[in-house]
Scaffold this motif. Structure first.
Motif, short mmCIF file in Angstrom:
data_model
loop_
_atom_site.label_atom_id
_atom_site.label_comp_id
_atom_site.label_asym_id
_atom_site.label_seq_id
_atom_site.Cartn_x
_atom_site.Cartn_y
_atom_site.Cartn_z
N ARG A 65 4.56 49.64 34.62
CA ARG A 65 5.78 48.97 35.06
C ARG A 65 6.14 49.37 36.47
O ARG A 65 6.52 48.53 37.29
N CYS A 66 6.02 50.66 36.80
CA CYS A 66 6.33 51.12 38.16
C CYS A 66 5.38 50.52 39.18
O CYS A 66 5.82 50.09 40.26
N LEU A 67 4.10 50.49 38.87
CA LEU A 67 3.14 49.90 39.81
C LEU A 67 3.43 48.42 40.03
O LEU A 67 3.28 47.91 41.14
N ALA A 68 3.86 47.73 38.99
CA ALA A 68 4.19 46.31 39.13
C ALA A 68 5.46 46.10 39.94
O ALA A 68 5.56 45.12 40.70
N TYR A 72 14.92 54.95 36.05
CA TYR A 72 15.49 53.86 35.27
C TYR A 72 14.41 53.08 34.53
O TYR A 72 14.64 52.55 33.44
N VAL A 73 13.20 53.04 35.08
CA VAL A 73 12.09 52.34 34.42
C VAL A 73 11.72 53.08 33.13
O VAL A 73 11.46 52.46 32.10
N ARG A 74 11.70 54.40 33.17
CA ARG A 74 11.42 55.16 31.96
C ARG A 74 12.45 54.85 30.89
O ARG A 74 12.12 54.67 29.72
N GLU A 119 11.56 53.27 27.36
CA GLU A 119 11.94 54.03 26.17
C GLU A 119 12.77 53.16 25.22
O GLU A 119 12.55 53.16 24.00
N ALA A 120 13.70 52.39 25.77
CA ALA A 120 14.53 51.49 24.95
C ALA A 120 13.67 50.41 24.31
O ALA A 120 13.88 50.06 23.13
N GLU A 121 12.71 49.86 25.05
CA GLU A 121 11.81 48.85 24.48
C GLU A 121 11.00 49.40 23.32
O GLU A 121 10.85 48.75 22.29
N ILE A 122 10.46 50.59 23.50
CA ILE A 122 9.65 51.21 22.45
C ILE A 122 10.50 51.48 21.21
O ILE A 122 10.06 51.25 20.08
N GLN A 123 11.73 51.93 21.40
CA GLN A 123 12.63 52.18 20.27
C GLN A 123 12.93 50.88 19.53
O GLN A 123 12.93 50.84 18.29
#
Length: 124
Positions: free
Chosen positions: A72-75, A97-99, A103-107
Motif C-alpha cells: 500500500r505504501c509503495l502504491a 496511517y496506512v498501517r 490493520e482495520a481492513e484485516i480486522q
C-alpha cells in the motif's frame, strides 16, 4: 541446491531476508531505481524483524500485515526529484496511517470470516 526466495513461499513464511528482497525488487520495478535502506540495512532488518517477526520472536504485526502495508505504501508514494524512492523505515515513520488502515481492513476481514464460519453454503 536452490535458494528459497519470497516468490516460492507463502507470505506467512517470509523472513526478514524475503522482505528485503521483495522491497528491492518492487522498488526497482515501481520507481526504476535501487532500493536504499533507512539509515542502514542493519537498522532496516531490525525494523522488519520487529514488525514481521523472526525465528526466535513473533513480530508486532506479522508477515501478512507487513506485506500489505509495504504494498500500500509503495502504491501511494509519489516520488519527487529530491526523494525518488522510499524505504521501509521512512514508511513506518511517515505513513503510519496506512498501517492503521491495513490493520482495520484485516480486522474487518477476520470478523466477516468469523461470522461466516460454520455457515452451510451448499444451498446458496
Amino acid at each position: 541446491m536452490s535458494l528459497t526466495t519470497y516468490e516460492s513461499k507463502p507470505v506467512a513464511k517470509w523472513n526478514v531476508n524475503d522482505f528485503l528482497a521483495y522491497l528491492e525488487a518492487e522498488h526497482k520495478r515501481i520507481f526504476g531505481i535501487q532500493y536504499a535502506p533507512f539509515k542502514s540495512f542493519k537498522t532496516e532488518r531490525g525494523m522488519l524483524g520487529n514488525w514481521a517477526g523472526t525465528k526466535r520472536k513473533p513480530g508486532k504485526y506479522g508477515p501478512e500485515l507487513t506485506k500489505r502495508f509495504i504494498d500500500r505504501c509503495l502504491a501511494k508514494y509519489k516520488p519527487t526529484r529530491d526523494f525518488p524512492g522510499v524505504s521501509f523505515g521512512w514508511m513506518t515513520l511517515h505513513m503510519a496511517y496506512v498501517r492503521q488502515q491495513v490493520e482495520a481492513e484485516i480486522q474487518a476481514e477476520q470478523q466477516r470470516a468469523d461470522r461466516n464460519e460454520g455457515v452451510d453454503n451448499t444451498w446458496f
